[in-house]
Design an enzyme around this catalytic site. Structure first.
Site, PDB file in Angstrom:
ATOM      1  N   ARG A 239       0.776  -1.253  -0.021  1.00 18.52           N
ATOM      2  CA  ARG A 239      -0.081  -0.137  -0.011  1.00 18.52           C
ATOM      3  C   ARG A 239       0.970   1.122  -0.086  1.00 18.52           C
ATOM      4  O   ARG A 239       2.002   1.396   0.643  1.00 18.52           O
ATOM      5  CB  ARG A 239      -0.855  -0.013   1.262  1.00 18.52           C
ATOM      6  CG  ARG A 239      -2.124  -0.978   1.104  1.00 18.52           C
ATOM      7  CD  ARG A 239      -3.008  -0.462   0.117  1.00 18.52           C
ATOM      8  NE  ARG A 239      -4.220  -1.337   0.323  1.00 18.52           N
ATOM      9  CZ  ARG A 239      -4.269  -2.467  -0.664  1.00 18.52           C
ATOM     10  NH1 ARG A 239      -3.364  -2.731  -1.373  1.00 18.52           N
ATOM     11  NH2 ARG A 239      -5.434  -3.246  -0.539  1.00 18.52           N
ATOM     12  N   GLU A 268      -4.283   7.493  -4.428  1.00 18.90           N
ATOM     13  CA  GLU A 268      -4.635   6.879  -5.801  1.00 18.90           C
ATOM     14  C   GLU A 268      -5.845   7.387  -6.529  1.00 18.90           C
ATOM     15  O   GLU A 268      -6.836   7.485  -5.730  1.00 18.90           O
ATOM     16  CB  GLU A 268      -4.397   5.389  -5.517  1.00 18.90           C
ATOM     17  CG  GLU A 268      -3.169   4.777  -5.343  1.00 18.90           C
ATOM     18  CD  GLU A 268      -3.067   3.212  -5.109  1.00 18.90           C
ATOM     19  OE1 GLU A 268      -3.943   2.610  -5.542  1.00 18.90           O
ATOM     20  OE2 GLU A 268      -2.121   2.792  -4.674  1.00 18.90           O
ATOM     21  N   HIS A 287      -1.604   0.372  -9.617  1.00 18.81           N
ATOM     22  CA  HIS A 287      -2.034  -0.674  -8.780  1.00 18.81           C
ATOM     23  C   HIS A 287      -2.660  -1.890  -9.613  1.00 18.81           C
ATOM     24  O   HIS A 287      -3.883  -1.979  -9.349  1.00 18.81           O
ATOM     25  CB  HIS A 287      -2.988   0.193  -7.987  1.00 18.81           C
ATOM     26  CG  HIS A 287      -3.122  -0.739  -6.695  1.00 18.81           C
ATOM     27  ND1 HIS A 287      -3.343  -0.026  -5.286  1.00 18.81           N
ATOM     28  CD2 HIS A 287      -3.298  -1.964  -6.253  1.00 18.81           C
ATOM     29  CE1 HIS A 287      -3.782  -1.140  -4.594  1.00 18.81           C
ATOM     30  NE2 HIS A 287      -3.687  -1.990  -5.076  1.00 18.81           N
TER      31      HIS A 287
END
Ligand code: NAP
Ligand code: GLV
Length: 321
Positions: A239, A268, A287
């Site tokens: 993360r 994000e 991601h």
């Protein structure tokens, strides 16, 4: 009798819902690549029995307080830092995630990112596209070797172990750090348990696979980067918030570490003017750790199985609270 209602926060293939069409009424947000607006989600959650959500949906106290009959939140991710699991538990709402089904794909991506960063694949591909390839040269786009180097895995869990298995094939020396030592994994993977400081100072590659928690918040900070080798490559597939991005930027810019490969970011999605994107020694991905068609399908299927078991008043397959 009225069937239980499930709200799905992104558009997913309806054929995956067919096995459950007799059991549940499904409602789904209409877009695959745009999040459901918060006000729509808050409205939908009022009358649903189950919620199938994604990692960018914040399932916090205020959302949970809107619900009246919610029994399960099935998160389409193994990480669940987007959900207030303690509050859900207090409300009697089961939370589930998608462990195991994504471990191998995510480890593949982690390894690919490590290799792309070390061997400067993005720069090299761009070099050709820019028409810069005129001649062969002894050190043209020369990068860092991966084979037989030392890999430090921070978070030797399901994905960490899958990365270690890949590293063995490359003849790498594997170090790891967790809060708890995993002796079985040490034997199976010939990995050595070390304290964080030693991992940072001894590793040629440091990869983060820890969940985001209060303890791991900005675990990779100024002090951590200072401890790494100047030749070190840092990779983050866990993360974004486990990294202090300002400290990482400084470490990369000043040559404190060699390069970084990042699949995840503090906020994000990142904007195209994000400072880390300016740097040639950084490879950034949006991601996509578990993003293969097969794995994403299996993740959705696992969410649906969890929803079905909980609504049948059976034990969930992969609960987190
Ligand atoms: P896991 O099996 O639970 O492994 C996590 C490991 O981290 C455990 O071995 C745990 O060991 C260790 N850990 C937890 N807190 C720690 C701390 N404070 N310090 C050091 N080690 C700590 O989880 P997983 O399935 O491998 O997934 C790991 C994470 O990867 C997820 O939480 C998610 O955030 C991320 N992920 C990202 C993608 C992507 O698309 N990029 C895809 C999948 C997963 P101890 O409990 O012994 O400390
Ligand atoms: C992805 O980031 C996941 O946690 O599954």
């Amino acid at each position: 009798m009225k069937k239980p209602t499930i709200f799905i926060t992104r558009k997913i293939p309806t054929k995956l819902l067919e096995p459950y069409s007799d059991l549940f009424d499904f409602k789904m947000w209409k877009k695959e690549d745009e999040p459901v607006p918060r006000e729509v989600l808050e409205d939908e959650v009022k009358q649903v029995d189950g919620l199938l959500c994604v990692l960018s949906d914040q399932v916090d106290q205020s959302l949970l307080n809107q619900s009246n009959q919610l029994k399960i939140v099935a998160n389409m991710a193994v990480g669940f830092d987007n959900i207030d699991i303690d509050y859900a538990k207090k409300m009697g709402v089961v939370v589930t995630n998608t462990p195991d089904v994504l471990s191998e794909s995510t480890a593949d991506l982690g390894f690919a990112l490590m290799m792309a960063t070390a061997r400067r694949l993005n720069e090299a591909a761009q070099y050709i596209k820019n028409g810069q390839w005129k001649n062969w040269a002894p050190f043209l786009l020369a990068g860092t070797d991966i084979h037989h180097k030392t890999l430090g895995i921070v978070g030797m869990g399901r994905i960490g172990e899958a990365i270690a298995r890949r590293a063995k094939g490359f003849g790498m020396n594997v170090l790891y750090h967790n809060r708890n030592r995993k002796r079985e994994a040490e034997v199976k993977l010939q990995a050595s348990y070390v304290q964080m400081e030693e991992l940072l100072s001894q590793s040629d590659f440091v990869i983060s696979v820890v969940p985001f928690t209060k303890e791991t918040n900005k675990l990779f900070n100024k002090e951590a980067f200072e401890k790494m080798k100047e030749s070190a490559v840092f990779v983050n597939i866990s993360r974004g918030a486990v990294v202090d991005e300002n400290a990482l930027y400084y470490a990369l810019k000043s040559g404190e570490i060699k390069a970084a490969g990042l699949d995840v970011f503090e906020q994000e999605p990142i904007k195209s003017d994000h400072p880390l994107l300016e740097l040639e020694n950084v490879v950034c991905l949006p991601h996509i750790g578990s993003a293969t068609v097969q794995t994403r399908t299996e993740m959705i299927e696992l969410c649906l199985k969890n929803i079905a078991t909980v609504l049948e008043e059976k034990a969930p397959l992969t609960p987190v609270n």
